[in-house]
Design an enzyme around this catalytic site. Structure first.
Site, PDB file in Angstrom:
ATOM      1  N   TYR A  51       0.850  -1.184   0.000  1.00  0.00           N
ATOM      2  CA  TYR A  51       0.000   0.000   0.000  1.00  0.00           C
ATOM      3  C   TYR A  51       0.886   1.234   0.000  1.00  0.00           C
ATOM      4  O   TYR A  51       1.973   1.218  -0.552  1.00  0.00           O
ATOM      5  CB  TYR A  51      -0.986  -0.065   1.179  1.00  0.00           C
ATOM      6  CG  TYR A  51      -2.195   0.806   0.959  1.00  0.00           C
ATOM      7  CD1 TYR A  51      -3.021   0.616  -0.150  1.00  0.00           C
ATOM      8  CD2 TYR A  51      -2.505   1.831   1.855  1.00  0.00           C
ATOM      9  CE1 TYR A  51      -4.121   1.421  -0.360  1.00  0.00           C
ATOM     10  CE2 TYR A  51      -3.609   2.636   1.651  1.00  0.00           C
ATOM     11  CZ  TYR A  51      -4.413   2.434   0.538  1.00  0.00           C
ATOM     12  OH  TYR A  51      -5.504   3.237   0.328  1.00  0.00           O
ATOM     13  N   LYS A 106     -20.227 -20.730  -9.424  1.00  0.00           N
ATOM     14  CA  LYS A 106     -19.460 -20.511 -10.651  1.00  0.00           C
ATOM     15  C   LYS A 106     -18.044 -20.040 -10.326  1.00  0.00           C
ATOM     16  O   LYS A 106     -17.082 -20.438 -10.993  1.00  0.00           O
ATOM     17  CB  LYS A 106     -20.154 -19.462 -11.521  1.00  0.00           C
ATOM     18  CG  LYS A 106     -21.491 -19.879 -12.084  1.00  0.00           C
ATOM     19  CD  LYS A 106     -21.371 -20.888 -13.204  1.00  0.00           C
ATOM     20  CE  LYS A 106     -20.803 -20.284 -14.444  1.00  0.00           C
ATOM     21  NZ  LYS A 106     -21.233 -20.945 -15.671  1.00  0.00           N
TER      22      LYS A 106
END
Length: 431
Positions: A51, A106
């Site tokens: 970050y 899925k």
């Protein structure tokens, strides 16, 4: 049939399975997917790289060269599984929220079978323009978009608009997945029975997303005689209630569904339980190819069909019978191949390449681990015309064929493509 309501499907056939499925989804932690960290993240130094301030460096590189997003982020391995829940499984319009278990499912299939990461995104929107705007707005996050469980005819327009607007692979799997897998099964059915695609008489029961896509890919492969039925009967030129997609497959005026079945070689059921009959099955040609693909309850169960047509080649959409037309044989590997060559779209050439690869793989020698896993002898023939989902060769054979077709058809954006090296890379992914 076009059934956009919640059908009162009788699921008592699977009552024990349903209870196990509910426990599976609930315990020990709700849902089926989670996020994992892929880089070291244990120290202050790691934090400064992951970050601020370190993350600014890849941001600036991507700003200078947008293609660097594939180098510095997970975009190239990330699929969005998106639905509005208007056509969930064979259950109808359950809504976006109730579609979430399917979309999570899925996502894990993408990860398990092709090592693609996937986020499920349920969009509570049925207006075509607003739905497309929503998907297009979030598309920069992803390397591909798998549309799922969106009802016809809206799904055709949604897919068309998104394919035109976006420069990443977009595919409505309910349409094209079923088409790809069923085509592979029909190819092998023809091989076994000595038929040719050009001379087939095909009856399709149902006229929704999957049915239209199946009919289109069969026609692309040379099938000339295709008959289609919806909830009002056979689609024919005398009807004035047909949308443009149905009109593509209108038969002669006045013909009936029963007449269409006479001496038919293939029937593909993509509708609801009971939408065609054993009496109609009896009218078909010798050694008929009969796919009863309504899910979870097929139009006719295989044992019912065999009582009338012992000579039939039968497939269903269920995992508890031989010859499962399961979209998991297609979409993970189609997206893998398409995304690895940064294809701008998924075209007909790529879908047919997937079908051919599936058909060819079924005819290959069966690895011992596959027979051990399924506890049965597997041999190419009437009871084995479609590969099993846990065949580890699928990622290599199907994804490589799709990638090669993308390159040859001019939709890939990579500059060089070494097929053998790519096959080796695929083999290592799930080793």
């Amino acid at each position: 049939m076009d059934c956009n309501y919640i059908r009162g499907a009788d699921l008592s056939h699977d009552s024990e399975l349903n209870q196990k499925a509910l426990a599976y989804h609930a315990d020990p932690k709700p849902g089926k997917i989670a996020i994992r960290i892929t880089k070291p993240f244990m120290t202050q130094s790691d934090l400064s790289l992951a970050y601020s301030p370190g993350v600014a460096a890849p941001c600036l590189e991507i700003r200078k060269n947008p293609d660097d997003v594939y180098r510095y982020t997970s975009k190239g391995n990330l699929v969005a599984v998106i639905s509005n829940g208007t056509a969930v499984l064979g259950l109808g319009n359950l809504g976006a929220l109730a579609s979430k278990p399917v979309m999570e499912g899925k996502a894990i299939l993408f990860k398990k079978f092709s090592d693609l990461d996937a986020y499920d995104i349920e969009v509570d929107e049925t207006d075509i323009e607003r739905f497309c705007d929503t998907v297009a707005a979030i598309a920069p996050t992803f390397g591909g978009i798998n549309l799922e469980d969106i009802k016809a005819p809206e799904c055709f327009e949604i897919e068309r608009r998104l394919v035109e607007r976006l420069d990443i692979p977009v595919m409505h799997d309910d349409q094209h997945g079923t088409a790809v897998i069923s085509l592979a099964g029909i190819m092998n059915g023809c091989h076994i029975t000595g038929r040719s695609m050009e001379n087939l008489k095909v009856v399709i029961i149902g006229a929704g997303a999957a049915a239209i896509s199946c009919a289109r890919i069969y026609r692309f492969m040379g099938v000339k005689e295709i008959y289609m039925s919806d909830s009002k009967g056979l689609i024919h030129a005398g009807r004035n209630d047909l949308n443009p997609q149905k009109r593509e497959f209108a038969a002669s005026e006045g013909m009936t569904q029963k007449e269409a079945f006479e001496n038919a070689d293939v029937v593909v059921g993509l509708s609801a339980p009971g939408s065609f009959s054993l009496e109609e099955i009896a009218l078909m040609a010798p050694n008929p190819i009969i796919f009863t693909l309504a899910n979870p309850v097929p139009e006719l169960f295989p044992e019912e069909v065999r009582a009338v047509r012992a000579d039939a080649i039968i497939a269903t959409g269920r995992s508890d019978y031989p010859n499962q037309v399961n979209n998991v044989l297609g979409f993970p590997f189609i997206f893998r191949g398409a995304m690895d060559v940064r294809a701008k779209t998924i075209n007909m050439e790529m879908k047919v390449a997937a079908s051919r690869a599936l058909a060819a793989l079924t005819q290959c020698e069966i690895p011992p681990y596959l027979e051990e896993l399924y506890g049965t002898k597997l041999e190419f023939g009437k009871e084995y015309i479609i590969p099993k989902p846990f065949d580890k060769r699928l990622i290599v054979e199907v994804s490589a064929s799709v990638a090669e077709a993308a390159v040859k058809s001019g939709v890939a954006r990579i500059e060089t493509f070494d097929l053998e090296a790519y096959r080796h890379t695929l083999a290592e992914r799930l080793a």
